[in-house]
Design a protein around this motif. Structure first.
Motif, PDB file in Angstrom:
ATOM      1  N   ARG A  57       4.762   6.475  -3.712  1.00 47.71           N
ATOM      2  CA  ARG A  57       4.823   5.309  -2.823  1.00 47.71           C
ATOM      3  C   ARG A  57       3.705   4.278  -3.021  1.00 47.71           C
ATOM      4  O   ARG A  57       3.985   3.075  -3.006  1.00 47.71           O
ATOM      5  N   ASN A  62       7.120  -2.921  -1.028  1.00 46.51           N
ATOM      6  CA  ASN A  62       8.418  -2.745  -0.370  1.00 46.51           C
ATOM      7  C   ASN A  62       9.530  -3.413  -1.171  1.00 46.51           C
ATOM      8  O   ASN A  62      10.619  -2.860  -1.312  1.00 46.51           O
ATOM      9  N   TYR A  65      10.419  -1.373  -4.205  1.00 44.53           N
ATOM     10  CA  TYR A  65      11.152  -0.176  -3.805  1.00 44.53           C
ATOM     11  C   TYR A  65      12.631  -0.492  -3.588  1.00 44.53           C
ATOM     12  O   TYR A  65      13.509   0.238  -4.015  1.00 44.53           O
TER      13      TYR A  65
END
Length: 91
Positions: A57, A62, A65
């Motif tokens: 992560r 974001n 991802y």
């Protein structure tokens, strides 16, 4: 019980390599080897999967991802499945 297929990592490996992240870093603190993650027939326990994803992560924003998920949906196998689904199901 091994609930998670390692096939999911085939999307992450090229992205991590492109960012210059050593794959050994994503298995740090776990009992999993990179070779085990590369084996598409292998399965992981949920807790092992969560530990690896926790290590993955920090390397993605974001937006990155979300784009990884989109790239998986654009794979040739899924494209074919979507075509068949559109033929079988309509509004």
């Amino acid at each position: 019980m091994k609930e998670v297929s390692t096939k999911v990592f085939t999307v992450l490996f090229p992205a991590l390599t492109a960012k210059g992240v050593a794959l050994e870093r994503i298995v740090e603190g776990t009992s999993i080897s990179v070779n085990r993650l590369r084996d598409r027939k292998e399965r992981l326990d949920w807790s092992e999967y969560v530990a690896v994803m926790r290590n993955v992560r920090p390397h993605f924003t974001n937006e990155e991802y979300v784009e990884l998920g989109r790239s998986w949906l654009r794979s040739p196998g899924l494209r074919f499945a979507f075509v068949v689904a559109r033929l079988l199901f309509s509004a």
